[in-house]
Design a protein around this motif. Structure first.
Motif, PDB file in Angstrom:
ATOM      1  N   TYR A  95      -0.342   7.017  -0.327  1.00  0.00           N
ATOM      2  CA  TYR A  95      -1.702   6.937  -0.868  1.00  0.00           C
ATOM      3  C   TYR A  95      -1.675   6.946  -2.398  1.00  0.00           C
ATOM      4  N   THR A 172      -5.127   0.827   4.550  1.00  0.00           N
ATOM      5  CA  THR A 172      -5.146   2.293   4.462  1.00  0.00           C
ATOM      6  C   THR A 172      -4.584   2.946   5.728  1.00  0.00           C
ATOM      7  N   ASN A 173      -4.471   2.160   6.793  1.00  0.00           N
ATOM      8  CA  ASN A 173      -3.903   2.715   8.035  1.00  0.00           C
ATOM      9  C   ASN A 173      -2.464   3.181   7.856  1.00  0.00           C
ATOM     10  N   THR A 176      -2.697   6.892   6.749  1.00  0.00           N
ATOM     11  CA  THR A 176      -3.355   7.739   7.746  1.00  0.00           C
ATOM     12  C   THR A 176      -2.479   7.887   8.993  1.00  0.00           C
ATOM     13  N   TYR A 179      -0.323  10.963   8.670  1.00  0.00           N
ATOM     14  CA  TYR A 179      -1.047  12.222   8.888  1.00  0.00           C
ATOM     15  C   TYR A 179      -1.195  12.499  10.389  1.00  0.00           C
TER      16      TYR A 179
END
Length: 422
Positions: A95, A172-173, A176, A179
């Motif tokens: 990120y 953005t996947n 994520t 996480y």
């Protein structure tokens, strides 16, 4: 003994939970391009995160063996913390678009969790399966190999759709996903940590632990021979496995994903089959001779049919499957072989030292085939070099790795025993 106090609940299941978690490090190729695209760096630079992770895995195992020997509960918890924190931090640094951060989180922090986690269940398994040590370690290490098969569909789902050029529709996947995976593996590894337990009545012999001599192991000819043949097997395996997609594309074979799943199954199956086979042999070192010679034979068969370019696709697939099976079998056969030669009391420490070979092979395996291809543009030349290395490993297995058990007790420990006995 309660119904949960058995080898499956206290050894096999926790080992699989831990190894199926940390084995996802082999899924790196699925998302390395997405990471490079998102942070704006070349794939070649991002690739180093994986190499660092494998190197740190081997070195943390080498230096952490004695810690694992003392307390498997502390080591299994430490492995979970480092692996999960490293995975979550990798998402954060993706990120932030920080390549150095990815090196530290995926390479160093996760690498420590990998090394400690890989070692932790092994001795416990061999204590529960005293007569089937190979089967025990094969089951656990198969989890490490199967992790890619299990996790790959989940990762593809989390990454989402791609456009016609193979680029993520929602970039953005990529962070994520880390996480979400960190949360999943936290649960798996903590459950494994909580239920992992050595057989009732087994206690570490502190005097034996104090007597362990690193010098005697590292200068022992048998250990050096095992280290070298283990290093060569990994280097050869990685040299060919890393070119799997390129080889199949080169011969015009379209079902690359299918072959990838097939070779992953052979990788995992080899971990169980070869180590279990070793349980039935007089000398477990014979398994390595079988692995090396079978690899040499299939390579020679491929070369006889005019090499990669003119060989039948089925022969190329057989080559990839057999080398994958031997690659996996080399990992699972290592702990019981070391136990046969050096005893089980210090097996975590000796196994950890031997895994340093993995650290160096992780830096040289992929690069070996890449350099050969850069210089010769020939997959056949890669096969010739791999065959030569397998031949060297066979000679080491025959002439260096002797069947005698090695005494690791140092002189000070012997004096203490004499005093106690006297």
């Amino acid at each position: 003994m309660g119904k949960f106090e058995n080898k499956w609940m206290r050894a096999v299941i926790p080992a699989l939970l831990i190894h199926c978690s940390i084995g996802t490090v082999y899924c790196w190729s699925l998302f390395k391009g997405d990471i490079a695209s998102y942070i704006g760096k070349p794939v070649s630079e991002v690739e180093w995160a994986f190499s660092i992770a494998i190197f740190v895995l081997g070195m943390s195992a080498a230096f952490g063996g004695k810690f694992v020997e003392k307390d498997i509960h502390k080591s299994s918890l430490l492995a979970a913390i480092f692996f999960v924190v490293g995975m979550a931090a990798t998402g954060f640094f993706i990120y932030q678009k920080s390549l150095i951060g990815i090196y530290i989180s995926y390479g160093v922090v996760m690498g420590i969790g990998l090394g400690i986690g890989y070692l932790t269940p092994v001795k416990t398994l061999m204590l529960w399966f005293k007569e089937q040590k190979g089967l025990a370690t094969g089951l656990a290490v198969a989890g490490f190999g199967l992790a890619k098969v299990i996790a790959s569909p989940l990762m593809e789902k989390l990454l989402g759709d791609r456009n016609s050029e193979g680029i993520l529709v929602n970039p953005t996947n990529i962070y994520t996903m880390f996480y979400i995976l960190a949360a999943i593996y936290l649960v798996m590894m903590v459950v494994g940590h909580l239920i992992l337990k050595k057989p009732a009545g087994y206690e570490e012999e502190s005097l034996q632990m104090q007597s362990f001599s690193y010098r005697k192991v590292l200068t022992n000819k048998t250990f050096i021979g095992i280290w070298l043949m283990f290093y060569i097997n990994i280097t050869c395996g990685l040299a060919l496995i890393s070119q799997e997609k390129g080889i199949l594309s080169f011969i015009g074979f379209g079902a690359i994903g299918l072959v990838s799943s097939l070779t992953a199954i052979f990788n995992a199956g080899g971990r169980i089959a070869f180590s279990s086979w070793g349980d039935r042999l007089k000398d477990r070192n014979s398994i390595y001779k079988i692995i090396f010679i079978s690899s040499i034979v299939i390579i020679l068969c491929t070369v006889i049919f005019d090499g990669i370019n003119n060989s039948m696709a089925i022969l190329i697939i057989a080559l990839l499957c057999i080398v994958n099976a031997g690659y996996g079998g080399g990992f699972s056969s290592l702990p019981p072989l070391l136990s046969d030669r050096f005893g089980i009391d210090s097996i975590s420490t000796v196994h950890g030292l031997a895994l340093s070979a993995w650290a160096f092979a992780g830096l040289t395996g992929n690069q070996l085939s890449a350099i050969i291809l850069e210089k010769t543009q020939s997959y056949d030349m890669v096969l010739y070099v791999i065959a030569a290395l397998f031949t060297l490993a066979t000679l080491i297995s025959i002439f260096v790795v002797k069947p005698e058990k090695v005494n690791l007790e140092n002189e000070e420990f012997n004096k203490k025993k004499e005093i106690v006995i006297g």
